[in-house]
Design a protein around this motif. Structure first.
Motif, PDB file in Angstrom:
ATOM      1  N   GLU A 128      -6.300 -30.920 -48.728  1.00  0.00           N
ATOM      2  CA  GLU A 128      -6.429 -31.149 -47.277  1.00  0.00           C
ATOM      3  C   GLU A 128      -5.220 -31.102 -46.369  1.00  0.00           C
ATOM      4  N   LEU A 129      -4.192 -30.635 -47.424  1.00  0.00           N
ATOM      5  CA  LEU A 129      -2.976 -30.176 -46.665  1.00  0.00           C
ATOM      6  C   LEU A 129      -3.222 -28.887 -47.020  1.00  0.00           C
ATOM      7  N   GLU A 130      -3.630 -27.478 -47.318  1.00  0.00           N
ATOM      8  CA  GLU A 130      -3.541 -26.323 -47.546  1.00  0.00           C
ATOM      9  C   GLU A 130      -2.626 -26.060 -48.246  1.00  0.00           C
ATOM     10  N   ASN A 157       1.723 -23.539 -46.389  1.00  0.00           N
ATOM     11  CA  ASN A 157       1.925 -24.853 -46.359  1.00  0.00           C
ATOM     12  C   ASN A 157       2.562 -24.938 -47.758  1.00  0.00           C
ATOM     13  N   ARG A 202       5.127 -29.194 -42.643  1.00  0.00           N
ATOM     14  CA  ARG A 202       4.809 -29.683 -40.855  1.00  0.00           C
ATOM     15  C   ARG A 202       5.622 -30.514 -40.534  1.00  0.00           C
ATOM     16  N   ASP A 252      -0.106 -28.325 -30.774  1.00  0.00           N
ATOM     17  CA  ASP A 252      -1.420 -28.206 -29.955  1.00  0.00           C
ATOM     18  C   ASP A 252      -1.762 -28.364 -29.103  1.00  0.00           C
ATOM     19  N   THR A 306      -5.710 -35.533 -35.561  1.00  0.00           N
ATOM     20  CA  THR A 306      -5.563 -34.300 -36.301  1.00  0.00           C
ATOM     21  C   THR A 306      -4.505 -34.160 -37.258  1.00  0.00           C
ATOM     22  N   ALA A 307      -3.437 -34.714 -35.873  1.00  0.00           N
ATOM     23  CA  ALA A 307      -2.027 -34.938 -36.666  1.00  0.00           C
ATOM     24  C   ALA A 307      -1.693 -35.800 -38.125  1.00  0.00           C
ATOM     25  N   SER A 340      -3.217 -34.566 -40.856  1.00  0.00           N
ATOM     26  CA  SER A 340      -2.594 -33.359 -41.535  1.00  0.00           C
ATOM     27  C   SER A 340      -1.594 -34.051 -42.143  1.00  0.00           C
ATOM     28  N   LYS A 341      -0.898 -35.147 -42.081  1.00  0.00           N
ATOM     29  CA  LYS A 341       0.553 -36.274 -42.098  1.00  0.00           C
ATOM     30  C   LYS A 341       1.645 -35.518 -41.478  1.00  0.00           C
ATOM     31  N   ILE A 342       1.690 -34.627 -40.315  1.00  0.00           N
ATOM     32  CA  ILE A 342       2.815 -34.036 -39.811  1.00  0.00           C
ATOM     33  C   ILE A 342       3.631 -35.618 -39.483  1.00  0.00           C
TER      34      ILE A 342
END
Length: 649
Positions: free
Chosen positions: A255-257, A275, A550, A582, A594-595, A598-600
């Motif tokens: 998921e976090l690539e 990442n 990120r 973004d 979305t952020a 992505s757990k930013i």
């Protein structure tokens, strides 16, 4: 014969007496309440003969958790019986069901089967229902010792049991356990009766498993179950399991690539995505900084080496089964390196050394290769190619304790940095009965004593584990408990008098004579891949700001705010931080969502008001939830976040 009770009282019993006999000798009520016992500290069942003179403690229904391995193993037998009855209802006979091994494990048990038709996940509730029915029958477990021929005759249709029986030593007792009409080859121990087994159990899953873990053998069907003394414990475990699924590093890695494992590249060979590469490099940079401050020098060594190098070190053939086969190159043989240490020894030997030069501290993030069976591979935590944060210290004997304590301090500091402060310490020493170790007993005694003295000097509690040493020396392992209460063996420090001897390396002492240095092997992370896998689950993907691949996303409310957002992102990058904009066509709330996924760690929202005042609205992920601030001066925020990254807060 006699046994000794916890209060020191001796109990006289007939020869061959069992724990149940001991309980009956004390009183009928205790005999009725007894579930199991300990004899000289080992768990035993009520049916097995006690050793003469044993110190025993009886375990009753008041404290069933103390007998957890027994009731889990017994539930495994009940499950195996239930599987037989499940297939009997389908028209199959006992000869159609063959069984592999079925041990108790942490929190539960598993059992391997060769079944006439596969068992489906949706069949597990029905198996569980039959198990509860068997428990309700109140069947006694009985134990019987038999000869090898009798044991083989008991399982004429089962090649797996026959294989196990034939491999048993002729002088070893072979035991069968039975409840109702179900009989199995088993060492035990077991509960006395199915009716006394706890109801807090659940069948969890089924999967394939190679017989005896060898991919050349048939694939059996493995069923896993869990069990606890109380329903509350079971519910707590299931909640933790659900949380573990949410944190699974394979799921989050996708998921976090962060990484991928591509079958075209090969099993157990992870590919680090951009990442994940950032995460890996931040970890490497952190440790390299610490090592530089402690006087380490960086080195780089090749991924293959001459086979004679590993013959001299002892890695080949001592660990031949866990290494890839040698490669023929011209008229020589080479091997993918399984360890970095022989290369570092040769670097040390590349020039003469004086006592004034020592200690020599060499460090490398070196990739090594081990052959792991396919069935044991697991994401990043069990791979075939991985990078070790390897360091090797070559010291004079009088420097050993100080160097060991410095490495101990470094490793504890590393673990604390990542919030891993629930640590226990394990000293692995040689097994005097094993012949796998190299070197003189005198060197081993000195090394083992040195580790224990160093650990005791700083007041750390430790446990000694015989047989857990490396083949060349004893070690101190760091066993870390993560946020889910799971234990992992991470860092390690090893003291080695033997590789310097095998490679005949030396230094010139004050007396002008050659002397042998002592080696310390150390790896605070251990395997970088494994450490990252554990770290992903420990944080649940919510990495601290300094480590997050990120770090900052700037979210413009409208397209006209994109230039301002890009200016802010550029200033973050100029300050050495990772920031992005973004500029998608999504609405602001969708961008925030979305952020979040992505757990930013830090989201900055900018609109007309923020641009006019050179401010931002901040939405930050924290362990306690979200923290929001509006109208924050950008220059102040840049300095604040930069300081947190710099100090790795």
């Amino acid at each position: 014969m006699h046994v000794t009770l916890p209060d020191g009282k001796q109990l006289d019993l007939p020869q061959g007496a069992t724990a149940l006999d001991a309980a009956r000798a004390i009183g009928p009520r205790l005999a009725g309440d007894a579930l199991a016992a300990t004899a000289n500290g080992d768990l035993v069942d009520l049916m097995s003969p006690l050793p003469d003179g044993a110190s025993i403690t009886l375990i009753t229904k008041k404290n069933p958790a103390e007998a957890a391995p027994l009731f889990r193993h017994s539930l495994g037998h009940v499950m195996s019986q239930a599987v037989g009855e499940f297939y009997r209802a389908k028209g199959y006979g006992p000869q159609d069901i063959k069984r592999g091994v079925g041990p108790s494990i942490e929190n539960g048990w598993y059992q391997d089967f060769d079944l006439p038709e596969p068992l489906r996940e949706e069949d597990l509730p029905e198996i569980e229902r039959i198990m509860r029915e068997i428990i309700g029958r109140g069947l006694d477990f009985s134990r019987r010792e038999v000869s090898k021929d009798e044991a083989l005759a008991q399982f004429p249709h089962d090649p797996y049991k026959a294989e196990l029986i034939r491999e048993l030593p002729d002088d070893e007792a072979i035991t069968l356990y039975q409840q109702g009409d179900y009989v199995d080859l088993c060492r035990g121990p077991h509960f006395p009766n199915t009716g006394k087994l706890p109801a807090a159990f659940k069948l969890m899953s089924t999967s394939g498993a190679y017989w005896r873990g060898n991919e050349k053998n048939p694939i059996l069907q493995r069923i896993y179950g869990v069990a606890f003394a109380t329903g509350k414990e079971l519910d707590g475990y299931l909640e933790r399991l659900e949380e573990a699924r949410r944190r699974d590093h394979r799921k989050l890695g996708r998921e976090l690539e962060l990484f991928t494992i591509d079958p075209m590249v090969g099993k157990g060979l992870p590919l680090w995505l951009p990442n994940g590469t950032v995460l890996r490099e931040e970890l490497s940079r952190f440790l390299k900084e610490q090592q530089f401050q402690r006087g380490y020098q960086g080195v780089v060594t090749p991924n293959i080496g001459n086979l004679d190098l590993f013959r001299t070190s002892g890695h080949y053939p001592y660990y031949a089964e866990s290494q890839f086969n040698p490669i023929d190159v011209d008229d020589e043989q080479y091997m993918l390196k399984p360890m970095n240490c022989p290369f570092h020894v040769r670097i040390y030997a590349s020039k003469p050394r004086s006592y004034r030069d020592l200690p020599v501290r060499l460090a490398e993030f070196g990739t090594v290769y081990r052959y792991e069976m396919s069935g044991e591979l697991n994401g990043l935590t069990r791979v075939r190619g991985f990078t070790q944060d390897d360091g090797h210290i070559f010291a004079r004997p009088d420097q050993l304790k100080k160097e060991f304590l410095d490495v101990l301090d470094l490793t504890v500091f590393v673990l604390k940095t990542f919030g891993m402060e629930d640590v226990r310490f394990r000293v692995g020493v040689r097994d005097p009965e094993s012949d796998k170790y190299v070197g003189s007993p005198e060197n081993w005694d000195t090394a083992e004593r040195g580790i224990m003295e160093a650990v005791e000097e700083v007041g750390l509690p430790y446990a000694v584990e015989p047989g857990d040493a490396a083949f060349y020396g004893p070690k101190l392992d760091f066993i870390v408990k993560d946020v889910l209460g799971r234990e992992w063996q991470l860092g390690t420090i090893q003291v080695d008098y033997n590789l310097p001897e095998r490679f005949d390396i030396s230094y010139v002492g004050e007396d002008g004579q050659d002397h042998r240095p002592v080696m310390i092997h150390r790896a605070p992370f251990g395997s970088l891949e494994r450490f990252v896998g554990i770290l992903i689950e420990h944080y649940g993907g919510d990495f601290p700001l300094w480590l997050a691949p990120r770090q900052v996303v700037v979210i413009p409310i409208a397209d006209r705010h994109i230039p301002y957002a890009e200016t802010l992102a550029s200033e973050f990058k100029a300050a050495g931080m990772r920031a992005e904009v973004d500029d998608s066509a999504n609405r602001m709330n969708a961008k925030v969502r979305t952020a979040e996924l992505s757990k930013i760690p830090v989201m900055l929202i900018v609109g007309d008001q923020e641009e006019a005042r050179r401010e931002v609205s901040v939405r930050e992920r924290t362990p306690e939830g979200h923290k929001e601030r509006k109208g924050v001066d950008f220059a102040g925020l840049l300095a604040e976040l930069g300081e947190r990254v710099r100090t790795r807060d």
